[in-house]
Design a protein around this motif. Structure first.
Motif, PDB file in Angstrom:
ATOM      1  N   SER A 160       0.878  -1.357  -0.047  1.00 18.66           N
ATOM      2  CA  SER A 160       0.170  -0.025   0.119  1.00 18.66           C
ATOM      3  C   SER A 160       0.819   1.237   0.042  1.00 18.66           C
ATOM      4  N   LEU A 161       0.507   2.194  -0.732  1.00 23.10           N
ATOM      5  CA  LEU A 161       1.194   3.504  -0.833  1.00 23.10           C
ATOM      6  C   LEU A 161       0.144   4.858  -0.693  1.00 23.10           C
ATOM      7  N   ARG A 162       0.670   5.743   0.170  1.00 22.26           N
ATOM      8  CA  ARG A 162      -0.179   6.982   0.153  1.00 22.26           C
ATOM      9  C   ARG A 162       0.812   8.007   0.071  1.00 22.26           C
ATOM     10  N   LEU A 163       0.272   9.272  -0.797  1.00 20.95           N
ATOM     11  CA  LEU A 163       0.925  10.302  -0.769  1.00 20.95           C
ATOM     12  C   LEU A 163       0.105  11.517  -0.312  1.00 20.95           C
ATOM     13  N   SER A 164       0.370  12.378   0.520  1.00 19.88           N
ATOM     14  CA  SER A 164      -0.669  13.368   0.913  1.00 19.88           C
ATOM     15  C   SER A 164       0.166  14.832   0.882  1.00 19.88           C
ATOM     16  N   TYR A 165      -0.710  15.678   0.565  1.00 14.43           N
ATOM     17  CA  TYR A 165      -0.215  17.269   0.542  1.00 14.43           C
ATOM     18  C   TYR A 165      -1.187  18.192   0.943  1.00 14.43           C
ATOM     19  N   ALA A 166      -0.639  18.933   1.836  1.00 16.74           N
ATOM     20  CA  ALA A 166      -1.326  20.116   2.726  1.00 16.74           C
ATOM     21  C   ALA A 166      -1.380  21.347   2.023  1.00 16.74           C
ATOM     22  N   PRO A 167      -2.153  22.115   0.910  1.00 24.56           N
ATOM     23  CA  PRO A 167      -1.889  22.983   0.439  1.00 24.56           C
ATOM     24  C   PRO A 167      -2.291  24.271   1.429  1.00 24.56           C
ATOM     25  N   TYR A 178      -4.973  13.668  -0.851  1.00 25.97           N
ATOM     26  CA  TYR A 178      -4.094  12.615  -0.942  1.00 25.97           C
ATOM     27  C   TYR A 178      -4.487  11.714  -1.947  1.00 25.97           C
ATOM     28  N   GLY A 179      -3.904  10.810  -2.498  1.00 24.37           N
ATOM     29  CA  GLY A 179      -3.950   9.688  -3.169  1.00 24.37           C
ATOM     30  C   GLY A 179      -3.303   8.301  -2.449  1.00 24.37           C
ATOM     31  N   SER A 180      -3.975   7.064  -2.817  1.00 25.85           N
ATOM     32  CA  SER A 180      -3.444   6.031  -2.501  1.00 25.85           C
ATOM     33  C   SER A 180      -3.814   4.805  -3.166  1.00 25.85           C
ATOM     34  N   ILE A 181      -2.875   3.827  -3.056  1.00 18.11           N
ATOM     35  CA  ILE A 181      -2.985   2.649  -3.869  1.00 18.11           C
ATOM     36  C   ILE A 181      -2.737   1.354  -2.846  1.00 18.11           C
ATOM     37  N   ILE A 182      -3.725   0.549  -2.998  1.00 17.40           N
ATOM     38  CA  ILE A 182      -3.634  -0.748  -2.138  1.00 17.40           C
ATOM     39  C   ILE A 182      -3.887  -1.800  -2.861  1.00 17.40           C
ATOM     40  N   GLN A 214      -7.602  -4.976  -5.459  1.00 13.70           N
ATOM     41  CA  GLN A 214      -6.932  -3.693  -5.446  1.00 13.70           C
ATOM     42  C   GLN A 214      -7.688  -2.500  -5.380  1.00 13.70           C
ATOM     43  N   GLU A 215      -7.349  -1.161  -5.006  1.00 17.40           N
ATOM     44  CA  GLU A 215      -8.098  -0.008  -4.906  1.00 17.40           C
ATOM     45  C   GLU A 215      -7.203   1.227  -5.150  1.00 17.40           C
ATOM     46  N   ILE A 216      -7.748   2.019  -5.831  1.00 15.65           N
ATOM     47  CA  ILE A 216      -7.000   3.324  -5.956  1.00 15.65           C
ATOM     48  C   ILE A 216      -8.152   4.392  -5.513  1.00 15.65           C
ATOM     49  N   SER A 217      -7.596   5.343  -4.911  1.00 16.99           N
ATOM     50  CA  SER A 217      -8.429   6.354  -4.159  1.00 16.99           C
ATOM     51  C   SER A 217      -7.846   7.782  -4.187  1.00 16.99           C
ATOM     52  N   PHE A 218      -8.626   8.711  -4.099  1.00 18.43           N
ATOM     53  CA  PHE A 218      -8.350  10.089  -3.894  1.00 18.43           C
ATOM     54  C   PHE A 218      -9.185  10.778  -2.935  1.00 18.43           C
ATOM     55  N   ASN A 224     -10.741  22.198  11.163  1.00 22.00           N
ATOM     56  CA  ASN A 224     -10.748  23.602  11.669  1.00 22.00           C
ATOM     57  C   ASN A 224      -9.978  23.935  12.841  1.00 22.00           C
ATOM     58  N   LYS A 225      -9.334  22.709  13.402  1.00 18.08           N
ATOM     59  CA  LYS A 225      -8.392  22.908  14.395  1.00 18.08           C
ATOM     60  C   LYS A 225      -9.506  23.158  15.834  1.00 18.08           C
ATOM     61  N   ASN A 226     -10.682  23.165  15.593  1.00 22.63           N
ATOM     62  CA  ASN A 226     -11.611  23.421  16.719  1.00 22.63           C
ATOM     63  C   ASN A 226     -12.672  22.252  16.999  1.00 22.63           C
ATOM     64  N   ASN A 227     -13.604  22.240  16.098  1.00 23.78           N
ATOM     65  CA  ASN A 227     -14.571  21.470  16.187  1.00 23.78           C
ATOM     66  C   ASN A 227     -15.368  20.904  15.077  1.00 23.78           C
ATOM     67  N   LEU A 228     -14.532  20.919  13.908  1.00 17.20           N
ATOM     68  CA  LEU A 228     -15.061  20.126  12.438  1.00 17.20           C
ATOM     69  C   LEU A 228     -14.169  19.549  11.707  1.00 17.20           C
ATOM     70  N   ILE A 229     -14.582  18.370  11.413  1.00 16.87           N
ATOM     71  CA  ILE A 229     -13.805  17.485  10.547  1.00 16.87           C
ATOM     72  C   ILE A 229     -14.439  16.974   9.354  1.00 16.87           C
ATOM     73  N   VAL A 230     -13.867  17.316   7.988  1.00 22.25           N
ATOM     74  CA  VAL A 230     -14.889  16.865   6.851  1.00 22.25           C
ATOM     75  C   VAL A 230     -14.063  15.867   6.059  1.00 22.25           C
ATOM     76  N   SER A 231     -14.479  14.784   5.652  1.00 20.86           N
ATOM     77  CA  SER A 231     -13.530  14.105   4.786  1.00 20.86           C
ATOM     78  C   SER A 231     -14.340  13.541   3.632  1.00 20.86           C
ATOM     79  N   ILE A 232     -13.719  13.609   2.482  1.00 21.42           N
ATOM     80  CA  ILE A 232     -14.315  13.174   1.239  1.00 21.42           C
ATOM     81  C   ILE A 232     -13.337  12.409   0.402  1.00 21.42           C
ATOM     82  N   SER A 233     -13.767  11.198  -0.073  1.00 17.27           N
ATOM     83  CA  SER A 233     -13.062  10.387  -1.055  1.00 17.27           C
ATOM     84  C   SER A 233     -13.776   9.823  -1.926  1.00 17.27           C
TER      85      SER A 233
END
Length: 317
Positions: A160-167, A178-182, A214-218, A224-233
């Motif tokens: 498995s491989l994963r590359l993440s970038y925080a713009p 991020y993008g990942s391959i499994i 096998q899986e490829i995902s993005f 917001n470092k306070n009270n909110l987390i949002v994840s979309i893939s």
């Protein structure tokens, strides 16, 4: 000592042998941190199945880190089982190897067919303050014998491989792309004796989508470092007939190299969204949306909502 689950390896959501998505099990853990070197060992009981077959888990791992940007690790994880089998003291030694113990006949069951081990190396590298690379490589069985090679046997591997970038990295906001391959091979995580497969209560101990796939995902994550987390893939997933999600306690069909994924292949395209909002320090609201479409032209939409209430008592006598 307790009941829970372990997640070993590098990266988020690309675990192979052990992950937090598995069903919980009873185990004890010993870990130690020496600065640049840290070690971990677990030994536990999974379940009792069939004709009073007891199933156990044992794992040991070693990591080295420069304490700045790099982590390199190696681990061995194994499942052993047997009718009325008790906890095997042969595996109590945290620095012993499965192969050394088994081949020297130091187990409470004779022979070399009553346990199944996998070995994994992992790497986590912070390329710079915004970019991170994570990778895992696992081997279940290496085919090195020339006779076996001529017979067409294949390796039992996974990676498995994963590359993440925080713009965006601000005082109050973090956005990560991020993008990942499994890849998990067809016979990987299965054994000649099905009770030694890498499952617990019918579900995988590691990658929640099983094996023979096998899986490829993005995706993206926002906090917001306070009270909110949002994840979309969004991703593309293929699964074969020998996926360990099917026939979880049955042995592998064979180790002969064939098409991958095996047999009739199920192909799925999906979009997942997850939302967590901390209303109060003791109240969490969660929602999740999952949209799937597979090659059988089936479409499925799942929407889930949940509330979690927690309260901590202080100065309690």
């Amino acid at each position: 000592i307790g009941k829970g689950r372990e997640s070993w390896g590098a990266g988020n959501n690309i675990e192979l042998a052990l992950s937090n998505n598995s069903n919980p099990y009873e185990y004890f853990l010993i870990a130690s941190d020496y600065g640049k070197i840290r070690v971990r060992y677990i030994h536990g009981f999974l379940e009792n199945i069939g004709k009073n077959i007891n199933r156990y888990i044992n794992a040991r791992g070693l990591e080295w880190t420069n304490r700045k940007s790099l982590i390199i690790g190696f681990s061995e994880t194994l499942i052993y089982s047997g009718e009325n089998r008790s906890l095997d003291i042969g595996y109590i030694n945290p620095i012993a190897s499965h192969l050394e113990i088994e081949l020297n006949d130091r187990l409470n069951i004779s022979g070399t067919s009553n346990a199944n081990a996998v070995w994994q190396i992992h790497l986590d590298y912070l390329i710079n303050e915004r970019m991170r690379f994570s990778g895992n490589y696992l081997f279940d069985e290496f085919v090195i014998d020339e006779i076996q090679k001529k017979e067409g046997k294949e390796h039992g591997i996974a990676y498995s491989l994963r590359l993440s970038y925080a713009p965006i990295i601000l005082h109050k906001h973090i956005l990560t792309l991020y993008g990942s391959i499994i890849y998990v091979g067809t016979p990987t995580f299965r054994h000649g004796i099905g009770e030694n497969n890498f499952v617990n209560q019918g579900s995988p101990l590691g990658w929640h989508k099983g094996s023979d796939g096998q899986e490829i995902s993005f995706g993206l994550n926002y906090y917001n470092k306070n009270n909110l987390i949002v994840s979309i893939s969004s991703g593309f997933f293929q699964s074969g007939e020998e996926n360990i999600l099917q026939r979880s306690y049955k042995p592998y069909k064979d180790y002969i190299k064939g098409t991958f994924p095996s047999g009739q292949v199920n192909t799925t395209i999906y979009i997942d969204a997850h939302f967590d909002y901390q209303l109060k320090s003791y109240l969490l609201f969660s929602s999740e949306l999952n949209l799937y479409k597979n090659n059988e032209k089936n479409r499925q939409l799942e929407i889930m909502f949940g509330m979690q209430l927690s309260y901590t008592f202080s100065n309690f006598l």
